[in-house]
Motif scaffolding. Structure first.
Motif, PDB file in Angstrom:
ATOM      1  N   PRO A 426       5.936   8.904   4.551  1.00 42.85           N
ATOM      2  CA  PRO A 426       5.354   7.597   4.237  1.00 42.85           C
ATOM      3  C   PRO A 426       6.229   6.876   3.208  1.00 42.85           C
ATOM      4  CG  PRO A 426       3.732   9.361   4.057  1.00 42.85           C
ATOM      5  CD  PRO A 426       5.059  10.019   4.216  1.00 42.85           C
ATOM      6  N   LYS A 427       6.058   5.570   3.118  1.00 41.07           N
ATOM      7  CA  LYS A 427       6.936   4.699   2.347  1.00 41.07           C
ATOM      8  C   LYS A 427       7.135   5.146   0.887  1.00 41.07           C
ATOM      9  CE  LYS A 427       7.706  -0.282   1.764  1.00 41.07           C
ATOM     10  NZ  LYS A 427       7.479  -0.474   0.330  1.00 41.07           N
ATOM     11  N   LEU A 428       6.025   5.342   0.187  1.00 43.37           N
ATOM     12  CA  LEU A 428       6.125   5.667  -1.237  1.00 43.37           C
ATOM     13  C   LEU A 428       6.878   6.977  -1.456  1.00 43.37           C
ATOM     14  CD1 LEU A 428       2.475   4.885  -2.366  1.00 43.37           C
ATOM     15  CD2 LEU A 428       4.539   3.636  -3.026  1.00 43.37           C
ATOM     16  N   ILE A 429       6.601   7.926  -0.589  1.00 45.27           N
ATOM     17  CA  ILE A 429       7.218   9.244  -0.713  1.00 45.27           C
ATOM     18  C   ILE A 429       8.704   9.129  -0.422  1.00 45.27           C
ATOM     19  CG2 ILE A 429       7.155  11.625   0.119  1.00 45.27           C
ATOM     20  CD1 ILE A 429       4.534  10.709  -1.163  1.00 45.27           C
ATOM     21  N   SER A 430       9.008   8.383   0.610  1.00 44.43           N
ATOM     22  CA  SER A 430      10.393   8.169   0.990  1.00 44.43           C
ATOM     23  C   SER A 430      11.184   7.560  -0.168  1.00 44.43           C
ATOM     24  CB  SER A 430      10.387   7.255   2.216  1.00 44.43           C
ATOM     25  OG  SER A 430      11.665   7.048   2.686  1.00 44.43           O
ATOM     26  N   GLU A 431      10.559   6.589  -0.840  1.00 44.77           N
ATOM     27  CA  GLU A 431      11.223   5.967  -1.994  1.00 44.77           C
ATOM     28  C   GLU A 431      11.407   6.954  -3.137  1.00 44.77           C
ATOM     29  OE1 GLU A 431       8.656   2.675  -2.744  1.00 44.77           O
ATOM     30  OE2 GLU A 431       9.425   1.528  -1.019  1.00 44.77           O
ATOM     31  N   ALA A 432      10.373   7.739  -3.391  1.00 44.64           N
ATOM     32  CA  ALA A 432      10.460   8.723  -4.477  1.00 44.64           C
ATOM     33  C   ALA A 432      11.537   9.765  -4.190  1.00 44.64           C
ATOM     34  CB  ALA A 432       9.104   9.394  -4.680  1.00 44.64           C
TER      35      ALA A 432
END
Lengths: 468, 468
Positions: A426-432
């Motif tokens: 998911p987006k947030l995880i990918s960014e982190a």
């Protein structure tokens, strides 16, 4: 059942608010309500302010007196104002106190006044059934429970809530996936007592359908078709809603297990679990040493999101990680997620071993399938990763080939680092992940363990084998 | 198909006996027949001596001129005499030559005269259908084939036999589990040519039923119910017998694969496979080193039995060994048996790894099953091999526990040494184990490899991955 009554009485002694407690909370609630009325008037908003939740229904626990104040707005207020103006009003009314902006379906404000948590939540003032936002039902829930829950049953609700908290199945937010307070009240309304509720769950067989208002009187099948959840509790104020829809089967079964254990051997510890004694560093290291498995820790930093969004993405990520490992033949033993919901998140996955044998068997099509067999042979006859074969085994073309990933850490590192089709986050995880991540194994977690006692308690409990 | 005809012609050049070859074998056969007639007369036994098998049917291969001589006995001869007197007669008739006493359903004599193998076999002279012993059908088989197989088809049989020998599916004895000579003849009678037979098998779909005499004309189903084998060839002289009953599905599928490969790319090597080039010791050691698996060798000595009995027991033992390893989570990659049928037998089992992780997951009953859950909890709550749990996972009670057997060698050693319920071996094997056994792993087989070139060839081929 000899021991039961004294135990429940002892628990009630600890959780039922006394007159003085009630007075204190009542005063605080009314003051806040007044302030909100004033702020609404100032802002030119015509709203009905009401105390809802466990305070309104007199089912709150002494050590957990959450005050829920609902601002019921006319439909003339737009959704944007609903979201923003009300937050401003709530902030003004609780000025000077610690405030946390929260988000469920829409934003609301959490404030802490003299250690009491206050939730100030907007909703629309609508007729039953004409819901405009997720919180519109709440005042009707309060009304229903107040009307049906008699004095004697209120303490049964308290026992149930406290028991659920003790065994960690209380709370309908995504993180927990457990039982909401309202659900507890409906369960008591249906089963009539704490013990009878536990007895029912100890004999749980899927699916259980509770339909207090007999919406589906002669057509249970319909409600079963409507909701495929393992527990179905039709909302008395909305026949299309399952109050238990957030409940995960994990939490349900944890309750089943705990209910059986409690009924067999009643004990106050179920309500007031002993705080876990964190393993010393020596014990921790020897646990890793002796266990013989590999525990992988995937550490991420700085994921900023409201808890429900965060946990939703964490669970999705966990699923992807486990699928990735399983698809590459790693055997998962246990897994868990720990996060402070701010700067540190750790996925914990225990595998039998993080290093697999170099070679594996790969079955092709059965020989009956001529074309697929040819394709398989063409693919592998000159493949350099093939160690042996293709030969025929169990009537299928078979090869022995070198694994692409022998080491779970290399596998995870590669797949986390590269965008690829096989695993999506998911987006947030990918960014982190892009920002920073570390993969640690077994005792490499020692520093983190030493610096964070919450994490240490979690790991201790994970190693004991009753992850919470 | 351009390359096909010249290749088949070349093969035929090599395998069809010339006039001089025929004369030599004919002379030898007649001489032997005469000697047997004399010996029978001497012993006062009234018997019909006949040349049967491939010589009688003119389907023999130049390099493999087995002479089958059948002594057809009247029913007045008891079964004991049948077994013993005839052996004595056969021995006298082939006195001075190498003799091996063999056993199929009953004893017979194998003798080697000028490098030609001669089988002297007793049977009863009975009317068709009134079979008294397993060999009674043979003279009728010869008769049937002689009657129906025309001159042109005989060489087609020879091609098929030679091809089957080349790909190692020829022979109906238990060791091979392949195609008998008679079965080859019937296949050619049915499909009319070598190529058509291969084409049929390359499109094999289970089950294939060949019923030359249309015993089951309008009721194919009956024959299918009668024989559950993957290939059903109704014996023209006995409608209750499947001529292909000894064929294992392994050998059938090896033929399917070989037939496809040959039709795609015809090559003389299928008929005359290149002798395997045995790996040098250096190569062998580096193969073990690089492969990354564990190859277990279970070595037994001195199992004395006729081949069919021996192989029957070896296959049963192999099954037990594999089941034992699988039940203990070892992943089998390949397995094979090598034996000199006298003093040395080696079970070869390749596993992904012979050392498993220390810890494993063990699932108990689903929580819905209350009584089984209690039993599971009682069993494991105080079990010292439990490392973690019982906890709930996938709605089931689950524990992590230490494996009893981490090492395949310890497991095998213990189970081979002790009589126990979990694994039973056939009598001969059990006796051989008690006498002596060794378990070797990977390069520990080096000495054996060096001292036995047959074994070395077998291991070389096993490592390449086309075990024969």
């Amino acid at each position: 059942m000899k021991k039961m009554t004294p135990i429940l009485n002892q628990v009630l002694d600890d959780i039922v608010p006394r007159e003085s407690d009630r007075k204190k909370i009542e005063t605080l609630s009314q003051e806040l309500k007044k302030k909100l009325v004033i702020e609404c008037e100032k802002a030119g908003i015509v709203a009905t302010i009401g105390i809802e939740g466990s305070i309104a229904k007199d089912t709150w626990l002494l050590d957990d007196p959450d005050i829920d104040i609902f601002i019921r707005l006319p439909l003339t207020i737009t959704r944007e104002n609903f979201d923003e103006d009300i937050l401003t009003i709530a902030k003004k009314a609780t000025k000077g106190y610690r405030q946390v902006q929260r988000y469920a379906e829409h934003p609301y404000l959490e404030a802490f006044i003299n250690d009491v948590r206050v939730n100030i939540v907007p909703c629309y003032q609508v007729d039953i059934g004409n819901w405009k936002s997720a919180t519109d039902r709440t005042p009707y829930h309060s009304k229903y429970v107040r009307k049906h829950l008699n004095q004697g049953l209120k303490n049964q609700v308290r026992l149930l809530k406290k028991f659920f908290k003790g065994i960690n199945v209380y709370g309908a937010e995504i993180k927990t996936g457990g039982f909401s307070g309202y659900l507890c009240e409906l369960l008591i309304l249906h089963y009539n007592s704490f013990i009878k509720t536990l007895e029912a769950f100890s004999n749980y067989k899927k699916p259980v359908i509770i339909d207090l208002k007999n919406f589906y009187k002669d057509k249970k099948v319909d409600s079963f078709l409507l909701f495929s959840d393992p527990l179905i509790v039709i909302d008395p104020v909305d026949k299309n809603r399952n109050v238990a829809s957030a409940l995960t089967s994990e939490k349900l079964y944890e309750l089943v297990g705990a209910a059986r254990a409690f009924l067999r051997e009643p004990n106050k510890d179920f309500f007031f679990p002993k705080k876990i004694k964190i393993f010393s560093m020596d014990t921790l290291l020897s646990k890793f040493e002796n266990r013989g498995s590999s525990i992988l820790f995937i550490q991420l930093n700085n994921i900023r999101a409201v808890p429900d969004v965060l946990w939703g993405q964490l669970f999705k990520t966990q699923k992807s990680l486990i699928k990735l490992l399983k698809n590459n033949d790693f055997k998962i033993l246990q897994n868990a997620i720990w996060t402070d919901e701010k700067s540190l998140t750790v996925f914990i996955i225990e595998v039998e071993t993080h290093i697999l044998p170099k070679i594996k068997q790969h079955f092709g099509p059965p020989l009956e399938f001529n074309e697929q067999s040819i394709a398989f042979l063409l693919k592998y006859v000159k493949n350099t990763s093939v160690v042996s074969g293709p030969f025929i085994q169990n009537n299928r073309w078979t090869i022995l080939l070198n694994r692409i990933y022998q080491n779970a850490i290399s596998l995870l590192e590669e797949k986390l680092l590269t965008d690829n089709k096989n695993i999506r986050f998911p987006k947030l995880i990918s960014e982190a992940i892009k920002e920073n991540f570390r993969i640690l194994i077994d005792n490499e977690i020692a520093t983190l363990y030493q610096n964070n006692s919450d994490f240490a308690a979690f790991i201790t409990s994970f190693l004991i084998g009753k992850p919470s």
